[in-house]
Design a protein around this motif. Structure first.
Motif, PDB file in Angstrom:
ATOM      1  N   VAL A 142      41.142  62.056  60.079  1.00  0.00           N
ATOM      2  CA  VAL A 142      41.590  61.498  60.681  1.00  0.00           C
ATOM      3  C   VAL A 142      41.624  59.393  60.876  1.00  0.00           C
ATOM      4  CG1 VAL A 142      41.851  60.752  63.494  1.00  0.00           C
ATOM      5  CG2 VAL A 142      40.685  62.901  62.189  1.00  0.00           C
ATOM      6  N   VAL A 143      40.532  59.581  60.007  1.00  0.00           N
ATOM      7  CA  VAL A 143      41.135  57.518  59.441  1.00  0.00           C
ATOM      8  C   VAL A 143      41.992  57.756  58.165  1.00  0.00           C
ATOM      9  CG1 VAL A 143      38.995  56.040  59.529  1.00  0.00           C
ATOM     10  CG2 VAL A 143      38.804  57.492  60.902  1.00  0.00           C
ATOM     11  N   ARG A 144      41.222  58.520  57.207  1.00  0.00           N
ATOM     12  CA  ARG A 144      42.601  58.494  56.606  1.00  0.00           C
ATOM     13  C   ARG A 144      43.880  58.887  56.522  1.00  0.00           C
ATOM     14  NH1 ARG A 144      38.811  61.831  52.735  1.00  0.00           N
ATOM     15  NH2 ARG A 144      36.853  60.091  52.326  1.00  0.00           N
ATOM     16  N   THR A 145      44.061  59.675  57.211  1.00  0.00           N
ATOM     17  CA  THR A 145      45.180  59.962  57.909  1.00  0.00           C
ATOM     18  C   THR A 145      46.133  58.897  58.871  1.00  0.00           C
ATOM     19  OG1 THR A 145      44.433  62.373  58.073  1.00  0.00           O
ATOM     20  CG2 THR A 145      46.903  61.371  58.916  1.00  0.00           C
ATOM     21  N   VAL A 146      45.155  57.863  60.074  1.00  0.00           N
ATOM     22  CA  VAL A 146      46.036  57.027  60.416  1.00  0.00           C
ATOM     23  C   VAL A 146      45.951  56.030  59.714  1.00  0.00           C
ATOM     24  CG1 VAL A 146      44.185  55.893  61.115  1.00  0.00           C
ATOM     25  CG2 VAL A 146      45.659  56.252  62.488  1.00  0.00           C
ATOM     26  N   ARG A 147      45.487  55.725  58.417  1.00  0.00           N
ATOM     27  CA  ARG A 147      45.639  54.118  57.346  1.00  0.00           C
ATOM     28  C   ARG A 147      46.685  55.421  56.682  1.00  0.00           C
ATOM     29  NH1 ARG A 147      42.942  50.744  54.666  1.00  0.00           N
ATOM     30  NH2 ARG A 147      40.695  51.901  54.686  1.00  0.00           N
ATOM     31  N   ALA A 195      44.885  54.514  49.910  1.00  0.00           N
ATOM     32  CA  ALA A 195      45.273  55.441  51.182  1.00  0.00           C
ATOM     33  C   ALA A 195      45.100  56.490  50.663  1.00  0.00           C
ATOM     34  CB  ALA A 195      45.973  55.318  52.428  1.00  0.00           C
ATOM     35  N   ILE A 196      45.573  56.855  49.202  1.00  0.00           N
ATOM     36  CA  ILE A 196      46.436  58.039  48.674  1.00  0.00           C
ATOM     37  C   ILE A 196      44.739  58.652  47.935  1.00  0.00           C
ATOM     38  CG2 ILE A 196      47.968  58.882  45.937  1.00  0.00           C
ATOM     39  CD1 ILE A 196      49.792  57.058  47.298  1.00  0.00           C
ATOM     40  N   SER A 197      44.675  57.915  47.621  1.00  0.00           N
ATOM     41  CA  SER A 197      43.492  58.112  46.738  1.00  0.00           C
ATOM     42  C   SER A 197      41.848  58.897  47.395  1.00  0.00           C
ATOM     43  CB  SER A 197      42.757  57.147  45.866  1.00  0.00           C
ATOM     44  OG  SER A 197      42.142  55.714  46.743  1.00  0.00           O
ATOM     45  N   GLU A 198      42.377  58.017  49.244  1.00  0.00           N
ATOM     46  CA  GLU A 198      41.131  58.780  49.612  1.00  0.00           C
ATOM     47  C   GLU A 198      40.884  60.344  49.366  1.00  0.00           C
ATOM     48  OE1 GLU A 198      40.811  56.458  53.013  1.00  0.00           O
ATOM     49  OE2 GLU A 198      40.283  55.214  52.544  1.00  0.00           O
ATOM     50  N   PHE A 199      42.540  60.990  49.600  1.00  0.00           N
ATOM     51  CA  PHE A 199      43.113  61.982  50.083  1.00  0.00           C
ATOM     52  C   PHE A 199      42.942  63.277  48.480  1.00  0.00           C
ATOM     53  CE2 PHE A 199      45.495  60.529  53.446  1.00  0.00           C
ATOM     54  CZ  PHE A 199      45.139  60.959  54.524  1.00  0.00           C
ATOM     55  N   LEU A 200      42.701  63.037  47.433  1.00  0.00           N
ATOM     56  CA  LEU A 200      41.976  63.109  46.138  1.00  0.00           C
ATOM     57  C   LEU A 200      40.497  63.654  45.824  1.00  0.00           C
ATOM     58  CD1 LEU A 200      44.555  60.451  43.039  1.00  0.00           C
ATOM     59  CD2 LEU A 200      44.935  63.270  45.077  1.00  0.00           C
ATOM     60  N   PRO A 201      40.565  64.702  45.217  1.00  0.00           N
ATOM     61  CA  PRO A 201      38.489  65.299  45.637  1.00  0.00           C
ATOM     62  C   PRO A 201      38.486  64.579  44.382  1.00  0.00           C
ATOM     63  CG  PRO A 201      40.710  66.605  44.351  1.00  0.00           C
ATOM     64  CD  PRO A 201      41.332  66.654  44.505  1.00  0.00           C
ATOM     65  N   SER A 205      41.182  57.369  38.965  1.00  0.00           N
ATOM     66  CA  SER A 205      42.032  56.161  38.617  1.00  0.00           C
ATOM     67  C   SER A 205      42.732  56.551  37.598  1.00  0.00           C
ATOM     68  CB  SER A 205      40.699  55.552  38.554  1.00  0.00           C
ATOM     69  OG  SER A 205      40.035  55.320  37.688  1.00  0.00           O
ATOM     70  N   GLY A 206      43.308  55.214  37.333  1.00  0.00           N
ATOM     71  CA  GLY A 206      44.672  55.130  35.865  1.00  0.00           C
ATOM     72  C   GLY A 206      46.139  55.539  35.900  1.00  0.00           C
ATOM     73  N   SER A 207      45.665  56.895  37.031  1.00  0.00           N
ATOM     74  CA  SER A 207      46.828  57.811  37.258  1.00  0.00           C
ATOM     75  C   SER A 207      48.140  56.878  37.771  1.00  0.00           C
ATOM     76  CB  SER A 207      47.372  59.684  37.984  1.00  0.00           C
ATOM     77  OG  SER A 207      45.734  60.076  37.895  1.00  0.00           O
ATOM     78  N   TRP A 208      49.190  56.979  37.312  1.00  0.00           N
ATOM     79  CA  TRP A 208      50.888  56.212  37.501  1.00  0.00           C
ATOM     80  C   TRP A 208      50.499  56.212  39.229  1.00  0.00           C
ATOM     81  CZ3 TRP A 208      54.692  58.855  40.683  1.00  0.00           C
ATOM     82  CH2 TRP A 208      54.618  60.204  40.539  1.00  0.00           C
ATOM     83  N   TYR A 209      50.453  57.416  40.484  1.00  0.00           N
ATOM     84  CA  TYR A 209      50.660  57.133  41.454  1.00  0.00           C
ATOM     85  C   TYR A 209      49.752  56.915  42.078  1.00  0.00           C
ATOM     86  CZ  TYR A 209      47.612  61.878  40.473  1.00  0.00           C
ATOM     87  OH  TYR A 209      46.511  62.383  39.867  1.00  0.00           O
ATOM     88  N   LEU A 210      48.269  55.842  41.405  1.00  0.00           N
ATOM     89  CA  LEU A 210      47.731  54.950  41.893  1.00  0.00           C
ATOM     90  C   LEU A 210      48.004  53.908  41.618  1.00  0.00           C
ATOM     91  CD1 LEU A 210      44.630  57.285  41.702  1.00  0.00           C
ATOM     92  CD2 LEU A 210      46.025  56.517  43.649  1.00  0.00           C
ATOM     93  N   ASP A 211      48.754  53.175  40.322  1.00  0.00           N
ATOM     94  CA  ASP A 211      49.652  52.447  40.364  1.00  0.00           C
ATOM     95  C   ASP A 211      50.106  51.918  41.585  1.00  0.00           C
ATOM     96  OD1 ASP A 211      49.443  50.151  38.325  1.00  0.00           O
ATOM     97  OD2 ASP A 211      51.834  50.494  38.321  1.00  0.00           O
ATOM     98  N   GLY A 212      49.614  50.262  42.528  1.00  0.00           N
ATOM     99  CA  GLY A 212      50.462  49.808  43.318  1.00  0.00           C
ATOM    100  C   GLY A 212      51.647  49.393  42.716  1.00  0.00           C
ATOM    101  N   ILE A 249      51.922  44.470  51.421  1.00  0.00           N
ATOM    102  CA  ILE A 249      50.852  45.512  52.044  1.00  0.00           C
ATOM    103  C   ILE A 249      50.274  46.825  51.032  1.00  0.00           C
ATOM    104  CG2 ILE A 249      49.908  47.002  53.534  1.00  0.00           C
ATOM    105  CD1 ILE A 249      50.842  43.995  55.851  1.00  0.00           C
ATOM    106  N   ILE A 250      51.756  47.521  51.031  1.00  0.00           N
ATOM    107  CA  ILE A 250      51.977  48.505  49.684  1.00  0.00           C
ATOM    108  C   ILE A 250      51.543  48.616  49.271  1.00  0.00           C
ATOM    109  CG2 ILE A 250      54.018  50.405  49.482  1.00  0.00           C
ATOM    110  CD1 ILE A 250      53.925  50.014  52.765  1.00  0.00           C
ATOM    111  N   GLU A 251      51.428  47.761  48.520  1.00  0.00           N
ATOM    112  CA  GLU A 251      51.395  47.423  47.547  1.00  0.00           C
ATOM    113  C   GLU A 251      49.626  47.812  46.850  1.00  0.00           C
ATOM    114  OE1 GLU A 251      51.090  44.786  42.975  1.00  0.00           O
ATOM    115  OE2 GLU A 251      51.931  43.867  45.145  1.00  0.00           O
ATOM    116  N   THR A 252      48.683  46.702  48.114  1.00  0.00           N
ATOM    117  CA  THR A 252      47.412  46.838  47.665  1.00  0.00           C
ATOM    118  C   THR A 252      46.924  48.007  48.314  1.00  0.00           C
ATOM    119  OG1 THR A 252      47.667  45.227  49.454  1.00  0.00           O
ATOM    120  CG2 THR A 252      47.723  44.500  47.624  1.00  0.00           C
ATOM    121  N   GLU A 253      47.878  48.307  49.101  1.00  0.00           N
ATOM    122  CA  GLU A 253      46.851  49.509  50.326  1.00  0.00           C
ATOM    123  C   GLU A 253      47.414  50.832  50.513  1.00  0.00           C
ATOM    124  OE1 GLU A 253      44.393  48.739  52.367  1.00  0.00           O
ATOM    125  OE2 GLU A 253      43.951  46.976  51.879  1.00  0.00           O
TER     126      GLU A 253
END
Length: 453
Positions: A324-329, A146-152, A156-163, A138-142
């Protein structure tokens, strides 16, 4: 029956010695554990640790389950399963009082000798490794989503968005250090944080009930499309049955599985006694029941029959830009991360009792087994294809054994009460129910596979 890690002669010798210890201990009078007033984990932290062991990703699907059983049908079944789970813990604690041991594995030893101990330990290891691997999946896929939703922008392709990269970092930085702690009571603080995240999740579901009107409208490129009918789809059902209803009971059985953590928490409880630990269990199950019910009810009353099997997907669909929905995820994923170290403890204890039961505590053994477990669950989450289905089959058998079958079977074997006593009759009901639920769950999963193919 031979085991790959020992010769038959060693097995026979250890079994005779084990059974001798069993006979001598069973001849002792039943009594509470002799540690009144001992310094240990507080009542509150013990409750939070147990709540954290109970609650997991299954909460996301409860609104979907309620949609296919109705409000009263769901509430009744959830209450029955919670009461049965509490009763099975009561049987475990009663057996610990009678036998003066505080481990699930040793109860198997008392009941059926060394084979019983090995079966219980193996079941705990398989169930816990499966649960931890599923959580990491779940962590690997989700988590990247969840992180990308906070980025302006588009990163995609960045290491911090690789599961896979995020999963390895989290296991090295968070899961492994927490799992390495020598006592489960030390996780009380992280369990407090995880409990807060779950409460926050339930509160957001309650609040957002009034942010999503019914009939449901979907915002697509600033155009709103009505996708449900107010007359037919906005009325809650008290009782409802469909082909999806068959998944209800197996799902609910897994909601209150905490039995592998009960006895480790009991060992470290401050002023431990059967009554005190039963109160810890009842409080934890009651809190979990309340959060489960609130989340399911308001999730269902928001989306009705249109609710998805993962309720957070619905909030992402109808409130795509809601902070709020992004935060709760993100908070929910953090709660899942903090649950993994807690599941490490019974799995590691089972391994220690299988291979190092005759050795005193060693930090080397402790470190190596914790490291090995971490490596195994990470590899399973990353490389095992379709891991949810694989452990769905395993979980349907191991979970029901640990929750219902073993407590009922061991109590029938060890207790000297009359068979018509209410405890023994209850143990017999647990044993039969566990067998039925386990076989039914397995049949449902196989049927699902055939249909999907």
């Amino acid at each position: 029956m031979g085991w790959p890690w020992m010769t038959s002669s060693l097995f026979a010798a250890e079994e005779r010695a084990s059974l001798g210890r069993v006979d001598s201990l069973l001849s002792c009078p039943a009594k509470e554990l002799p540690r009144p007033g001992s310094v240990g984990v507080s009542y509150g932290f013990s409750v939070l640790n147990l709540v954290n062991a109970i609650m997991g990703s299954g909460i996301l699907g409860l609104a979907y389950v309620m949609a296919h059983t109705g409000i009263l049908g769901f509430s009744f079944m959830l209450l029955i399963v919670a009461l049965l789970a509490s009763f099975s813990v009561h049987l475990l604690l009663s057996m610990c009082t009678q036998t003066a041991v505080t481990s699930y594995e040793d109860l198997g030893l008392f009941a059926f000798g060394l084979p019983g101990k090995v079966v219980v330990a193996g079941t705990i290891i398989i169930q816990n490794v499966g649960a931890m691997s599923s959580y990491l999946l779940i962590i690997e896929t989700e988590l990247p989503t969840a992180i990308s939703e906070f980025l302006p922008g588009d990163y995609s392709g960045s290491w911090y968005l690789d599961g896979k990269t995020l999963l390895i970092i989290i296991c090295v930085v968070i899961v492994f250090p927490l799992a390495l702690l020598p006592k489960i009571g030390f996780l009380g603080y992280t369990s407090s944080l995880s409990f807060f995240f779950m409460v926050f999740f339930a509160l957001v579901i309650v609040i957002k009930k009034w942010s999503i009107p019914c009939p449901l409208t979907l915002n697509c490129m600033e155009q709103y499309f009505q996708i449900s009918n107010a007359t037919d789809d906005c009325k809650p059902k008290l009782f409802h049955f469909s082909k999806e209803s068959v998944y209800t009971l197996p799902t609910m059985v897994f909601l209150f599985l905490c039995h592998t953590s009960i006895l480790p928490i009991y060992c470290e409880l401050q002023s431990p006694s059967k009554k005190r630990m039963q109160n810890v269990t009842n409080t934890a199950i009651a809190l979990s029941f309340l959060i489960y019910l609130i989340s399911a009810l308001f999730g269902y009353l928001t989306f009705y029959d249109k609710v998805a099997s993962d309720v957070l997907q619905d909030y992402g669909k109808y409130l795509p830009h809601d902070a709020v929905v992004r935060t709760v995820r993100l908070c929910f994923l953090c709660a899942v991360i903090l649950t993994v170290p807690l599941i490490h403890f019974p799995a590691r204890k089972a391994l220690m009792m299988m291979f190092f039961s005759n050795f005193s505590f060693s930090w080397i053994h402790h470190f190596l087994i914790t490291l090995a477990l971490n490596i195994i669950i990470v590899l399973c989450a990353i490389y095992v294809p379709d891991i949810r289905n694989v452990f769905g089959v395993i979980g349907s058998s191991t979970s029901t054994c640990l929750t219902f079958v073993f407590p009922g079977l061991f109590y029938l074997k060890l207790s000297r009460e009359d068979f018509l006593s209410w405890k023994k009759l209850g143990a017999f009901v647990l044993l039969i129910l566990g067998g039925l639920v386990g076989n039914f769950s397995l049949a449902v999963i196989v049927f699902n596979w055939i249909n999907n193919k």
